[in-house]
Design a protein around this motif. Structure first.
Motif, PDB file in Angstrom:
ATOM      1  N   ALA A 167      53.816  47.301  34.704  1.00 27.86           N
ATOM      2  CA  ALA A 167      54.202  46.162  35.488  1.00 27.86           C
ATOM      3  C   ALA A 167      53.214  45.228  36.065  1.00 27.86           C
ATOM      4  O   ALA A 167      53.807  43.995  36.419  1.00 27.86           O
ATOM      5  CB  ALA A 167      54.999  47.028  36.434  1.00 27.86           C
ATOM      6  N   MET A 168      52.099  45.657  36.164  1.00 27.75           N
ATOM      7  CA  MET A 168      51.149  44.671  36.949  1.00 27.75           C
ATOM      8  C   MET A 168      50.516  43.798  35.909  1.00 27.75           C
ATOM      9  O   MET A 168      49.864  42.655  36.102  1.00 27.75           O
ATOM     10  CB  MET A 168      49.946  45.571  37.415  1.00 27.75           C
ATOM     11  N   LYS A 169      50.620  43.964  34.473  1.00 20.73           N
ATOM     12  CA  LYS A 169      50.141  43.100  33.592  1.00 20.73           C
ATOM     13  C   LYS A 169      50.848  41.747  33.636  1.00 20.73           C
ATOM     14  O   LYS A 169      51.952  41.715  33.660  1.00 20.73           O
ATOM     15  CB  LYS A 169      50.374  43.614  32.360  1.00 20.73           C
ATOM     16  N   GLY A 170      49.801  40.716  33.571  1.00 20.19           N
ATOM     17  CA  GLY A 170      50.332  39.397  33.496  1.00 20.19           C
ATOM     18  C   GLY A 170      50.117  38.827  35.221  1.00 20.19           C
ATOM     19  O   GLY A 170      50.238  37.769  35.509  1.00 20.19           O
ATOM     20  N   ASN A 171      49.660  39.746  35.923  1.00 19.97           N
ATOM     21  CA  ASN A 171      49.563  39.429  37.214  1.00 19.97           C
ATOM     22  C   ASN A 171      48.104  39.685  37.881  1.00 19.97           C
ATOM     23  O   ASN A 171      47.932  39.762  38.769  1.00 19.97           O
ATOM     24  CB  ASN A 171      50.496  40.056  38.369  1.00 19.97           C
ATOM     25  N   MET A 172      47.202  40.078  36.945  1.00 19.04           N
ATOM     26  CA  MET A 172      46.058  40.249  37.144  1.00 19.04           C
ATOM     27  C   MET A 172      45.000  39.496  38.144  1.00 19.04           C
ATOM     28  O   MET A 172      44.495  39.651  39.159  1.00 19.04           O
ATOM     29  CB  MET A 172      45.093  40.838  36.103  1.00 19.04           C
ATOM     30  N   LEU A 173      45.297  38.126  37.658  1.00 18.05           N
ATOM     31  CA  LEU A 173      44.451  37.076  38.448  1.00 18.05           C
ATOM     32  C   LEU A 173      45.092  37.099  39.863  1.00 18.05           C
ATOM     33  O   LEU A 173      44.323  37.145  40.846  1.00 18.05           O
ATOM     34  CB  LEU A 173      44.870  35.868  37.622  1.00 18.05           C
ATOM     35  N   LEU A 174      46.391  36.984  39.986  1.00 18.57           N
ATOM     36  CA  LEU A 174      46.839  36.824  41.252  1.00 18.57           C
ATOM     37  C   LEU A 174      46.355  38.056  42.159  1.00 18.57           C
ATOM     38  O   LEU A 174      46.029  37.834  43.540  1.00 18.57           O
ATOM     39  CB  LEU A 174      48.508  37.034  41.159  1.00 18.57           C
ATOM     40  N   MET A 175      46.625  39.256  41.589  1.00 14.93           N
ATOM     41  CA  MET A 175      45.781  40.263  42.411  1.00 14.93           C
ATOM     42  C   MET A 175      44.575  40.488  42.697  1.00 14.93           C
ATOM     43  O   MET A 175      44.181  40.930  43.723  1.00 14.93           O
ATOM     44  CB  MET A 175      46.598  41.666  41.604  1.00 14.93           C
TER      45      MET A 175
END
Length: 95
Positions: free
Chosen positions: A49-57
Motif C-alpha cells: 500500500a505504501m508503494k508509489g508514495n516512497m518519495l512523499l514519505m
C-alpha cells in the motif's frame, strides 16, 4: 482510524501512506509493523500500500520513521522493490 485492529482488518489500505504522515496514526502503523502477533501477510499488504508514495514519505518527518520500520520489518524482496522506487530520486531527497 487509530485502532491497530481496525487497520489490520481493513480491506482498503490505500490510505496507509497518508496515515503515516500523521504523528498519531504513524504510531499505529509502526506498531502494526513491529508487532509479533500481526501476520506477515498483513505487513506485506501494508508495504504494498505504501508503494508509489516512497518519495512523499521519505521527505516527511513522520513518514520517514514509518519507512525505517517498513525496511526493518519487510522481506528482502520488498526492501528491494521499495528502494528501487527511490533510486532515481536520491538527489531530490538530499536537497
Amino acid at each position: 482510524m487509530t485502532d491497530p485492529k481496525a487497520l489490520e482488518k481493513s480491506q482498503d489500505l490505500v490510505f496507509v501512506a497518508y496515515l503515516s504522515l500523521d504523528v498519531i496514526s504513524m504510531t499505529v502503523v509502526t506498531r502494526i509493523l513491529e508487532s509479533k502477533s500481526v501476520k506477515m501477510e498483513m505487513k506485506s499488504r501494508l508495504v504494498k500500500a505504501m508503494k508509489g508514495n516512497m518519495l512523499l514519505m521519505s521527505v516527511h518527518e513522520s513518514g520517514c520513521r514509518v519507512l525505517q520500520r517498513v525496511i526493518e520489518c519487510c522481506t528482502l524482496e520488498e526492501q528491494v522493490l521499495l528502494c528501487k522506487e527511490l533510486k532515481s530520486k536520491i538527489l531530490y531527497c538530499v536537497e
